[in-house]
Design an enzyme around this catalytic site. Structure first.
Site: not given
Ligand code: ADP
Ligand code: TRP
Length: 321
Positions: A189, A110, A192
């Site tokens: 991968k 992140k 979302k």
């Protein structure tokens, strides 16, 4: 065996979620004590829109039930309906070394994406450990991206047990090799947060468009393709189609004569048929949302009945009471 897993309502569920977590979780029903929940507290670390959270939570509930989660066999609830998990998260947090949390891939990813980290994101793995340990969980079906979180959960359970005496069951991840990392439409991968997903219950036109839009190389249909096993459509076919059919299609691609356009059409048909019965069930469920809510509320009561004695055990062990 007590089996538990959770999925965040941070977006619309996709094939990666289904194969990595939901399918093995649903298959575990019957022979196991199953505990499945919607990780809405976790979704707060990345989503700050209340309406979207409510919509996604409902979507995740419908998806699980449509795909075969049976409330008669499994306990199914919203994480925030059992807030005891926050207290346990605090207790575990006091034993979590900063260095351990700083090494978490999810946190580092992140930050690498330029997201300004908040405390919730940093302690995400501790809350996840609390989710698992609060229910004396033995097995946790997840995709490979959650492996490190499971290791942290095990470390925290062991550390608590060493510090305060035997309190927690030390859980094991269940990671299916063949669908540990389902690739997304761009080859990374499926996630979302990458916008590369194949949604489980998307509109027909949109799903077809996404599949037909998968980028392939410029080889002609007639050319043999010795690297057919690396083809993204083949990899996805292997996870949704019958094994014989997927193998035969891979052979056709390898031998030459099967073009990419036709291959993508085959993939669409297989994806669409695979989820056809679930689509019917989902529409039925969506027409009776009170029933869905009642399932979740009943699940929370049942989950709480299991969580309370475990929390009591933890409180007693560390001298809070
Ligand atoms: P996302 O990365 O899309 O946000 P989540 O983090 O909510 O997905 O994951 C929910 C569950 O689905 C986890 O058990 C995770 O390991 C699994 N999962 C997510 N993406 C994949 C994938 N591409 N392949 C296999 N499992 C996956
Ligand atoms: N971290 C998981 C994910 O993003 C979701 C999750 C939260 C979870 N708590 C859990 C998964 C407990 C398994 C067990 O995929």
């Amino acid at each position: 065996m007590r089996t538990l897993t959770g999925i965040q309502p941070s977006g619309i569920l996709h094939l990666g979620n289904y194969l990595g977590a939901m399918h093995p979780a649903i298959a575990a029903q019957g022979d196991n004590e199953c505990f499945y929940f919607i990780a809405d507290y976790h979704s707060m670390t990345s989503l700050t829109d209340a309406k979207l959270r409510r919509d996604y939570t409902l979507g995740v509930a419908l998806d699980w039930l449509a795909c075969g989660l049976d409330p008669a066999k499994s306990v199914f609830w919203r994480q925030s309906d059992v807030p005891e998990v926050c207290e346990l998260s605090w207790m575990l947090g006091t034993l979590a070394p900063m260095g351990l949390l700083e090494r978490a891939h999810s946190y580092k990813d992140k930050i690498a994406q330029g997201i300004a980290p908040n405390l919730g994101l940093f302690v995400y793995p501790v809350l996840m450990a609390a989710d698992i340990l609060l229910f004396d969980t033995q097995k946790v079906p997840v995709g490979r991206d959650q492996k490190q979180h499971l290791e942290m959960t095990r470390d925290l359970a062991i550390k608590f047990n060493q510090t305060y005496g035997e309190t927690f069951v030390v859980p094991e991840p269940v990671i299916r090799e063949e669908s540990a990392v389902v690739p997304g439409l761009d080859g990374r991968k499926m996630s979302k947060s990458y916008g590369n997903t194949l949604e489980l219950f998307g509109e027909e036109k949109a799903v077809r468009k996404k599949i037909m839009g998968i980028q392939m190389d410029s080889r002609t249909p007639a050319e043999p393709k010795p690297d057919a096993d690396k083809n993204l459509a083949i990899q996805l076919l292997k996870v949704v189609a019958a094994p014989d059919f997927a193998a035969a299609t891979e052979e056709r691609l390898r031998a030459g004569g099967l073009g990419y356009g036709d291959l993508k059409k085959i993939l669409f048909e297989q994806v669409w048929t695979h989820f056809a019965p679930a689509r019917v069930r989902r529409a039925e469920l969506a027409s009776n949302l009170d029933h869905v809510d009642a399932i979740l509320r009943d699940g929370a009561l049942r989950a709480r009945a299991v969580a309370e004695p475990v929390l009591h055990r933890a409180r007693t062990a560390c001298g809070l009471r």
